[in-house]
Design a protein around this motif. Structure first.
Motif, PDB file in Angstrom:
ATOM      1  N   LYS A 109      29.907  49.029  43.923  1.00  0.00           N
ATOM      2  CA  LYS A 109      28.887  49.984  44.369  1.00  0.00           C
ATOM      3  C   LYS A 109      27.626  49.882  43.514  1.00  0.00           C
ATOM      4  O   LYS A 109      26.506  49.883  44.031  1.00  0.00           O
ATOM      5  CB  LYS A 109      29.452  51.404  44.308  1.00  0.00           C
ATOM      6  N   ASN A 110      27.794  49.773  42.209  1.00  0.00           N
ATOM      7  CA  ASN A 110      26.663  49.716  41.281  1.00  0.00           C
ATOM      8  C   ASN A 110      25.899  48.393  41.391  1.00  0.00           C
ATOM      9  O   ASN A 110      24.675  48.376  41.482  1.00  0.00           O
ATOM     10  CB  ASN A 110      27.171  49.912  39.845  1.00  0.00           C
ATOM     11  N   GLU A 111      26.617  47.295  41.429  1.00  0.00           N
ATOM     12  CA  GLU A 111      25.994  45.964  41.396  1.00  0.00           C
ATOM     13  C   GLU A 111      25.479  45.508  42.762  1.00  0.00           C
ATOM     14  O   GLU A 111      24.431  44.891  42.860  1.00  0.00           O
ATOM     15  CB  GLU A 111      27.005  44.936  40.861  1.00  0.00           C
ATOM     16  N   PHE A 112      26.246  45.813  43.813  1.00  0.00           N
ATOM     17  CA  PHE A 112      25.919  45.277  45.139  1.00  0.00           C
ATOM     18  C   PHE A 112      25.434  46.348  46.121  1.00  0.00           C
ATOM     19  O   PHE A 112      25.122  46.045  47.261  1.00  0.00           O
ATOM     20  CB  PHE A 112      27.125  44.537  45.724  1.00  0.00           C
ATOM     21  N   LYS A 113      25.421  47.611  45.675  1.00  0.00           N
ATOM     22  CA  LYS A 113      24.943  48.732  46.500  1.00  0.00           C
ATOM     23  C   LYS A 113      25.688  48.834  47.829  1.00  0.00           C
ATOM     24  O   LYS A 113      25.111  49.069  48.893  1.00  0.00           O
ATOM     25  CB  LYS A 113      23.433  48.627  46.779  1.00  0.00           C
ATOM     26  N   THR A 114      26.996  48.633  47.767  1.00  0.00           N
ATOM     27  CA  THR A 114      27.843  48.705  48.955  1.00  0.00           C
ATOM     28  C   THR A 114      29.226  49.192  48.541  1.00  0.00           C
ATOM     29  O   THR A 114      29.566  49.167  47.362  1.00  0.00           O
ATOM     30  CB  THR A 114      27.930  47.324  49.649  1.00  0.00           C
ATOM     31  N   LYS A 115      30.014  49.618  49.523  1.00  0.00           N
ATOM     32  CA  LYS A 115      31.361  50.112  49.222  1.00  0.00           C
ATOM     33  C   LYS A 115      32.407  48.997  49.207  1.00  0.00           C
ATOM     34  O   LYS A 115      33.511  49.196  48.733  1.00  0.00           O
ATOM     35  CB  LYS A 115      31.777  51.168  50.253  1.00  0.00           C
ATOM     36  N   ASP A 116      32.060  47.852  49.765  1.00  0.00           N
ATOM     37  CA  ASP A 116      33.016  46.750  49.832  1.00  0.00           C
ATOM     38  C   ASP A 116      32.250  45.436  49.817  1.00  0.00           C
ATOM     39  O   ASP A 116      31.039  45.407  50.017  1.00  0.00           O
ATOM     40  CB  ASP A 116      33.861  46.854  51.105  1.00  0.00           C
ATOM     41  N   LEU A 117      32.975  44.360  49.566  1.00  0.00           N
ATOM     42  CA  LEU A 117      32.346  43.056  49.411  1.00  0.00           C
ATOM     43  C   LEU A 117      33.298  42.003  49.963  1.00  0.00           C
ATOM     44  O   LEU A 117      34.509  42.069  49.736  1.00  0.00           O
ATOM     45  CB  LEU A 117      32.119  42.815  47.912  1.00  0.00           C
ATOM     46  N   TYR A 118      32.758  41.032  50.695  1.00  0.00           N
ATOM     47  CA  TYR A 118      33.596  39.943  51.200  1.00  0.00           C
ATOM     48  C   TYR A 118      34.068  39.060  50.036  1.00  0.00           C
ATOM     49  O   TYR A 118      33.307  38.790  49.111  1.00  0.00           O
ATOM     50  CB  TYR A 118      32.844  39.091  52.223  1.00  0.00           C
ATOM     51  N   LEU A 119      35.316  38.632  50.114  1.00  0.00           N
ATOM     52  CA  LEU A 119      35.868  37.777  49.060  1.00  0.00           C
ATOM     53  C   LEU A 119      35.076  36.481  48.920  1.00  0.00           C
ATOM     54  O   LEU A 119      34.979  35.925  47.830  1.00  0.00           O
ATOM     55  CB  LEU A 119      37.339  37.469  49.345  1.00  0.00           C
ATOM     56  N   ALA A 120      34.479  36.020  50.014  1.00  0.00           N
ATOM     57  CA  ALA A 120      33.685  34.789  49.966  1.00  0.00           C
ATOM     58  C   ALA A 120      32.474  34.930  49.040  1.00  0.00           C
ATOM     59  O   ALA A 120      31.914  33.943  48.582  1.00  0.00           O
ATOM     60  CB  ALA A 120      33.229  34.409  51.366  1.00  0.00           C
ATOM     61  N   GLN A 121      32.079  36.175  48.744  1.00  0.00           N
ATOM     62  CA  GLN A 121      30.927  36.410  47.874  1.00  0.00           C
ATOM     63  C   GLN A 121      31.308  36.421  46.390  1.00  0.00           C
ATOM     64  O   GLN A 121      30.438  36.501  45.542  1.00  0.00           O
ATOM     65  CB  GLN A 121      30.272  37.755  48.227  1.00  0.00           C
ATOM     66  N   ILE A 122      32.583  36.333  46.107  1.00  0.00           N
ATOM     67  CA  ILE A 122      33.022  36.392  44.713  1.00  0.00           C
ATOM     68  C   ILE A 122      33.006  34.994  44.117  1.00  0.00           C
ATOM     69  O   ILE A 122      33.602  34.063  44.651  1.00  0.00           O
ATOM     70  CB  ILE A 122      34.418  37.036  44.594  1.00  0.00           C
ATOM     71  N   ASP A 123      32.303  34.881  43.007  1.00  0.00           N
ATOM     72  CA  ASP A 123      32.205  33.607  42.301  1.00  0.00           C
ATOM     73  C   ASP A 123      32.219  33.890  40.795  1.00  0.00           C
ATOM     74  O   ASP A 123      32.502  35.006  40.361  1.00  0.00           O
ATOM     75  CB  ASP A 123      30.942  32.848  42.728  1.00  0.00           C
ATOM     76  N   TYR A 124      31.939  32.880  40.031  1.00  0.00           N
ATOM     77  CA  TYR A 124      31.970  33.023  38.568  1.00  0.00           C
ATOM     78  C   TYR A 124      31.007  34.109  38.087  1.00  0.00           C
ATOM     79  O   TYR A 124      31.338  34.882  37.192  1.00  0.00           O
ATOM     80  CB  TYR A 124      31.647  31.680  37.912  1.00  0.00           C
ATOM     81  N   SER A 125      29.827  34.197  38.691  1.00  0.00           N
ATOM     82  CA  SER A 125      28.859  35.211  38.252  1.00  0.00           C
ATOM     83  C   SER A 125      29.398  36.622  38.487  1.00  0.00           C
ATOM     84  O   SER A 125      29.122  37.532  37.716  1.00  0.00           O
ATOM     85  CB  SER A 125      27.504  35.027  38.940  1.00  0.00           C
ATOM     86  N   PHE A 126      30.204  36.822  39.547  1.00  0.00           N
ATOM     87  CA  PHE A 126      30.834  38.119  39.788  1.00  0.00           C
ATOM     88  C   PHE A 126      31.719  38.494  38.599  1.00  0.00           C
ATOM     89  O   PHE A 126      31.674  39.617  38.107  1.00  0.00           O
ATOM     90  CB  PHE A 126      31.669  38.066  41.072  1.00  0.00           C
ATOM     91  N   VAL A 127      32.506  37.535  38.147  1.00  0.00           N
ATOM     92  CA  VAL A 127      33.439  37.776  37.045  1.00  0.00           C
ATOM     93  C   VAL A 127      32.668  38.113  35.761  1.00  0.00           C
ATOM     94  O   VAL A 127      32.998  39.067  35.051  1.00  0.00           O
ATOM     95  CB  VAL A 127      34.357  36.547  36.840  1.00  0.00           C
ATOM     96  N   VAL A 128      31.622  37.368  35.465  1.00  0.00           N
ATOM     97  CA  VAL A 128      30.813  37.611  34.262  1.00  0.00           C
ATOM     98  C   VAL A 128      30.148  38.986  34.342  1.00  0.00           C
ATOM     99  O   VAL A 128      30.162  39.767  33.383  1.00  0.00           O
ATOM    100  CB  VAL A 128      29.762  36.494  34.078  1.00  0.00           C
ATOM    101  N   LYS A 129      29.576  39.297  35.505  1.00  0.00           N
ATOM    102  CA  LYS A 129      28.911  40.593  35.672  1.00  0.00           C
ATOM    103  C   LYS A 129      29.907  41.745  35.562  1.00  0.00           C
ATOM    104  O   LYS A 129      29.593  42.807  35.034  1.00  0.00           O
ATOM    105  CB  LYS A 129      28.192  40.651  37.021  1.00  0.00           C
TER     106      LYS A 129
END
Length: 197
Positions: free
Chosen positions: A146-166
């Motif tokens: 919610k904080n980072e992507f301004k949404t309640k949910d996120l597609y798994l295809a959008q998850i990458d290394y930067s997601f993990v670091v963030k």
């Protein structure tokens, strides 16, 4: 090159299950590449009313209209299930189409889908002491998305290394779920490890 599958749906009478009123259950048979999977339509009819060439009740009969419309709807929904699987690039078998049609193969496409799947299928395999902490991990993930992507949910295809670091950076700076228990480095690593499993 796209995978081409030989797919069709036909309806048939299950004559081995004649009911007391002498009606016979109508089944749908899904065939993918010649391999079948059968589904009850929850409809039944007398054998004399059935038109085997059409795979429907004889359309000349007054009582045929409602059941034939139901069968048409079932066939359309099964075709939609097939098309969904194809569009998602999933393995297509008659059983997979059947499960999708019945709603028993909900695809795991988003972060929330994954958390629900994990809670329903994998959490019971963990020791109770470990399992009880997953609720907090889920809440941290929800807050982060919610904080980072301004949404309640996120597609798994959008998850990458930067997601993990963030997410790791978020855990270091975010308010803890319990004000009296701020996240220590050890706590952050535990949350982080659960996500990266």
């Amino acid at each position: 090159m796209k995978n081409l599958h030989n797919f069709h749906v036909l309806f048939w009478l299950k004559k081995t299950s004649v009911k007391r009123d002498e009606t016979i259950p109508i089944y749908a048979r899904i065939k993918v590449d010649g391999i079948p999977a059968d589904i009850s339509t929850k409809e039944s009819t007398l054998e004399a009313f059935w038109h085997s060439d059409l795979g429907r009740l004889n359309p000349r009969l007054k009582q045929a209209k409602d059941i034939n419309e139901t069968l048409n709807d079932i066939e359309a929904d099964i075709s939609i299930a097939f098309k969904e699987l194809k569009k998602e690039g999933r393995s297509i078998t008659a059983q997979a189409v059947k499960l999708r049609y019945l709603g028993k193969d909900k695809p795991v496409l988003t972060v929330n889908d994954l958390m629900t799947y994990h809670r329903e299928n994998d959490l019971k395999k963990l020791a109770s002491g470990t399992a009880k902490n997953y609720g907090a991990t889920e809440e941290y993930i929800r807050r982060f998305v919610k904080n980072e992507f301004k949404t309640k949910d996120l597609y798994l295809a959008q998850i990458d290394y930067s997601f993990v670091v963030k997410f790791e950076n978020y855990l270091r700076d975010c308010p803890s779920l319990r004000k009296c228990q701020p996240l220590s480095n050890n706590g952050i690593m535990k949350q982080f490890t659960k996500v990266c499993r």
